[in-house]
Design a protein around this motif. Structure first.
Motif, PDB file in Angstrom:
ATOM      1  N   PRO A  40       0.832  -1.197   0.000  1.00 20.02           N
ATOM      2  CA  PRO A  40       0.000   0.000   0.000  1.00 20.02           C
ATOM      3  C   PRO A  40       0.875   1.258   0.000  1.00 20.02           C
ATOM      4  O   PRO A  40       1.860   1.331   0.736  1.00 20.02           O
ATOM      5  N   GLU A  41       0.511   2.219  -0.828  1.00 25.67           N
ATOM      6  CA  GLU A  41       1.241   3.486  -0.880  1.00 25.67           C
ATOM      7  C   GLU A  41       0.612   4.445   0.127  1.00 25.67           C
ATOM      8  O   GLU A  41      -0.509   4.910  -0.056  1.00 25.67           O
ATOM      9  N   LEU A  42       1.330   4.718   1.204  1.00 28.25           N
ATOM     10  CA  LEU A  42       0.806   5.584   2.259  1.00 28.25           C
ATOM     11  C   LEU A  42       0.762   7.033   1.768  1.00 28.25           C
ATOM     12  O   LEU A  42       1.781   7.591   1.373  1.00 28.25           O
ATOM     13  N   CYS A  43      -0.425   7.629   1.816  1.00 26.67           N
ATOM     14  CA  CYS A  43      -0.616   8.983   1.293  1.00 26.67           C
ATOM     15  C   CYS A  43      -0.951  10.003   2.375  1.00 26.67           C
ATOM     16  O   CYS A  43      -0.693  11.207   2.188  1.00 26.67           O
ATOM     17  N   LEU A  44      -1.540   9.566   3.471  1.00 30.11           N
ATOM     18  CA  LEU A  44      -1.931  10.498   4.536  1.00 30.11           C
ATOM     19  C   LEU A  44      -2.112   9.704   5.827  1.00 30.11           C
ATOM     20  O   LEU A  44      -2.555   8.551   5.798  1.00 30.11           O
ATOM     21  N   ILE A  45      -1.747  10.308   6.948  1.00 27.62           N
ATOM     22  CA  ILE A  45      -1.967   9.720   8.270  1.00 27.62           C
ATOM     23  C   ILE A  45      -2.736  10.738   9.101  1.00 27.62           C
ATOM     24  O   ILE A  45      -2.356  11.908   9.154  1.00 27.62           O
ATOM     25  N   GLN A  46      -3.812  10.296   9.736  1.00 30.69           N
ATOM     26  CA  GLN A  46      -4.579  11.175  10.602  1.00 30.69           C
ATOM     27  C   GLN A  46      -4.507  10.646  12.034  1.00 30.69           C
ATOM     28  O   GLN A  46      -4.556   9.435  12.254  1.00 30.69           O
ATOM     29  N   ILE A  47      -4.412  11.570  12.968  1.00 34.48           N
ATOM     30  CA  ILE A  47      -4.303  11.173  14.371  1.00 34.48           C
ATOM     31  C   ILE A  47      -4.956  12.238  15.238  1.00 34.48           C
ATOM     32  O   ILE A  47      -4.940  13.431  14.896  1.00 34.48           O
ATOM     33  N   ALA A  48      -5.554  11.811  16.345  1.00 34.48           N
ATOM     34  CA  ALA A  48      -6.229  12.760  17.240  1.00 34.48           C
ATOM     35  C   ALA A  48      -6.294  12.186  18.639  1.00 34.48           C
ATOM     36  O   ALA A  48      -6.231  10.967  18.843  1.00 34.48           O
ATOM     37  N   ASP A  49      -6.414  13.087  19.620  1.00 37.24           N
ATOM     38  CA  ASP A  49      -6.859  12.691  20.947  1.00 37.24           C
ATOM     39  C   ASP A  49      -8.135  13.496  21.201  1.00 37.24           C
ATOM     40  O   ASP A  49      -8.826  13.858  20.254  1.00 37.24           O
ATOM     41  N   THR A  50      -8.454  13.785  22.435  1.00 40.59           N
ATOM     42  CA  THR A  50      -9.689  14.519  22.700  1.00 40.59           C
ATOM     43  C   THR A  50      -9.528  16.029  22.554  1.00 40.59           C
ATOM     44  O   THR A  50     -10.526  16.752  22.555  1.00 40.59           O
ATOM     45  N   GLU A  51      -8.283  16.504  22.385  1.00 42.54           N
ATOM     46  CA  GLU A  51      -8.045  17.942  22.356  1.00 42.54           C
ATOM     47  C   GLU A  51      -7.536  18.462  21.021  1.00 42.54           C
ATOM     48  O   GLU A  51      -7.745  19.629  20.685  1.00 42.54           O
ATOM     49  N   GLU A  52      -6.823  17.657  20.264  1.00 46.50           N
ATOM     50  CA  GLU A  52      -6.259  18.131  18.997  1.00 46.50           C
ATOM     51  C   GLU A  52      -6.222  17.012  17.972  1.00 46.50           C
ATOM     52  O   GLU A  52      -6.228  15.830  18.312  1.00 46.50           O
ATOM     53  N   ALA A  53      -6.207  17.425  16.712  1.00 51.95           N
ATOM     54  CA  ALA A  53      -6.190  16.473  15.609  1.00 51.95           C
ATOM     55  C   ALA A  53      -5.336  17.032  14.488  1.00 51.95           C
ATOM     56  O   ALA A  53      -5.216  18.254  14.324  1.00 51.95           O
ATOM     57  N   ALA A  54      -4.756  16.133  13.724  1.00 54.98           N
ATOM     58  CA  ALA A  54      -3.904  16.570  12.631  1.00 54.98           C
ATOM     59  C   ALA A  54      -3.867  15.520  11.540  1.00 54.98           C
ATOM     60  O   ALA A  54      -4.018  14.315  11.804  1.00 54.98           O
ATOM     61  N   ALA A  55      -3.674  15.986  10.311  1.00 49.45           N
ATOM     62  CA  ALA A  55      -3.347  15.115   9.185  1.00 49.45           C
ATOM     63  C   ALA A  55      -1.882  15.333   8.852  1.00 49.45           C
ATOM     64  O   ALA A  55      -1.389  16.471   8.858  1.00 49.45           O
ATOM     65  N   ILE A  56      -1.187  14.252   8.585  1.00 54.44           N
ATOM     66  CA  ILE A  56       0.255  14.292   8.335  1.00 54.44           C
ATOM     67  C   ILE A  56       0.503  13.800   6.916  1.00 54.44           C
ATOM     68  O   ILE A  56      -0.038  12.747   6.517  1.00 54.44           O
ATOM     69  N   ASP A  57       1.309  14.534   6.179  1.00 54.35           N
ATOM     70  CA  ASP A  57       1.594  14.178   4.785  1.00 54.35           C
ATOM     71  C   ASP A  57       2.895  13.382   4.713  1.00 54.35           C
ATOM     72  O   ASP A  57       3.991  13.954   4.717  1.00 54.35           O
ATOM     73  N   PRO A  58       2.835  12.056   4.629  1.00 53.17           N
ATOM     74  CA  PRO A  58       4.061  11.247   4.594  1.00 53.17           C
ATOM     75  C   PRO A  58       4.825  11.395   3.278  1.00 53.17           C
ATOM     76  O   PRO A  58       5.971  10.945   3.183  1.00 53.17           O
ATOM     77  N   MET A  59       4.183  12.026   2.289  1.00 56.53           N
ATOM     78  CA  MET A  59       4.838  12.234   1.002  1.00 56.53           C
ATOM     79  C   MET A  59       5.601  13.555   0.946  1.00 56.53           C
ATOM     80  O   MET A  59       6.264  13.849  -0.060  1.00 56.53           O
TER      81      MET A  59
END
Length: 392
Positions: A40-59
């Motif tokens: 699989p070609e990883l294109c985006l990773i999303q992560i969050a807790d109860t206070e903040e969230a972010a999308a990470i661009d592995p490319m």
């Protein structure tokens, strides 16, 4: 909840991971493409807790993912929450050789809460939060850059909604006392062996009618060859050779490379090119499977003849009734192969005869097999009933 702009630099990602390392749990999702690749070609990773969230661009050029991967695979204090996370976990395994741990899968948990065996993410969000997920960006090309605002908003929603659902789901599991039921399932999901594509085991994914040791030996050799070719070229297995062609080659092996031109599913060029030569070498090097490697026969368990098959059908009926009565997905209680093993007389090594599964279903299953439990229609409903003269 604070939603960060798309993260494309290492310093911002490291700071985010440092903060999240103190969270009791994080929700995780990925976007990837795999239609034309083996991995699989990883294109985006999303992560969050109860206070903040972010999308990470592995490319993003130069982005160091190591703080994020360490958080997911090495930090035992943070629970990692996925929904139907098998492919996400596979990606992380491919990058690190490890799986996220400890982990929690909301699709599996939903089985214990009577929401079916494979509830989709959109239905989960609707049932727990009353929110209709916009599916418009679902089938987007995640590898294309730049990503637009709608794509990122859609992707972030996968983890922000999950971070709101997980505490509610956990509370309900505690109230019903079913949280412990899931421990074994979550550990099974986290087992790295599930995600290691061992070329020597690739033959088990190919359907073939024969049980002959020489045919299966060739199948093992050819499937191993295909797996290695697919990995080396980063192409889907089917782009190398399709399953039905592998099965045909195993059952009717060509005697020489020139014969490959006559094999349906292969190009005539295989009769003279390098990949055809490697295929022939794999076939010629094949050895019959040993007795230990041979798969079980169609009846799967000793003694499961016609009568045993009827008993297995009764066990499946009992499973449906019991799952309905306690409002769980049947597959969480038992799998078909275990019911057939029980019907065939097996008693050791079955999950349904251990722990909570025994209490909720296995005990009654044994009672049925051993003649102390039957069925009755009461008030228009099919129910279990103890046979006359036998104490419950």
């Amino acid at each position: 909840m604070h939603v960060h702009p798309l993260i494309t630099d290492s310093a911002t990602l490291a700071n985010l991971c440092a903060r999240l390392s103190d969270a009791p749990f994080v929700t995780v999702d990925t976007e990837f493409m795999r239609e034309s690749t083996y991995y699989p070609e990883l294109c985006l990773i999303q992560i969050a807790d109860t206070e903040e969230a972010a999308a990470i661009d592995p490319m993003a050029p130069g982005l160091d993912l190591s703080p994020l991967l360490a958080l997911l695979t090495d930090n035992e204090d943070v629970l990692k929450v996925f929904h139907a996370g098998g492919q996400d976990i596979e990606i992380i395994y491919n990058l690190t050789g490890k799986t996220p741990h400890p982990l929690f899968d909301t699709q599996v948990a939903a089985m214990a809460l009577g929401q079916g065996e494979q509830i989709g993410y959109s239905n989960l969000v609707d049932s727990w939060l009353g929110i209709q997920v916009d599916k418009g960006a679902r089938f987007t090309d995640w590898a294309r850059r730049p990503l637009d605002a709608r794509q990122i908003e859609y992707a972030i929603g996968d983890v922000t909604h999950l971070s709101a659902i997980f505490p509610k789901m956990l509370e309900r599991l505690k109230k019903t006392g079913r949280g412990a039921w899931l421990d074994q399932e979550m550990e099974r999901l986290a087992d790295p062996a599930n995600y290691a594509n061992d070329p020597d085991l690739a033959w088990k994914r190919v359907r073939v009618a024969s049980r002959k040791a020489d045919v299966l030996g060739r199948l093992k050799a050819i499937a191993r060859w295909r797996e290695l070719e697919a990995q080396a070229k980063d192409l889907p297995r089917g782009r190398i050779v399709k399953d039905e062609t592998i099965a045909d080659l195993a059952g009717h092996p060509p005697r020489k490379q020139a014969d490959l031109a006559k094999v349906r599913g292969l190009s005539q060029t295989w009769a003279s090119n390098d990949i055809g030569a490697r295929l022939i070498a794999a076939i010629e090097g094949a050895r019959p499977l040993s007795d230990d490697e041979l798969p079980p026969r169609d009846d799967r368990k000793p003694g499961l003849g016609r009568e045993g098959a009827l008993v297995a059908d009764l066990l499946k009926l009992l499973l449906k009734i019991r799952a309905r009565d306690i409002d769980v997905a049947p597959r969480l209680l038992a799998r078909g192969e275990e019911l057939e093993a029980l019907a065939a007389g097996q008693r050791k090594g079955l999950q349904i005869l251990e722990g909570w599964r025994y209490d909720q279903f296995g005990h009654d299953a044994l009672e049925l097999v051993e003649g102390r439990l039957g069925f009755a229609v009461q008030g228009g409903k099919l129910k279990m009933t103890r046979t006359e003269g036998v104490a419950a």
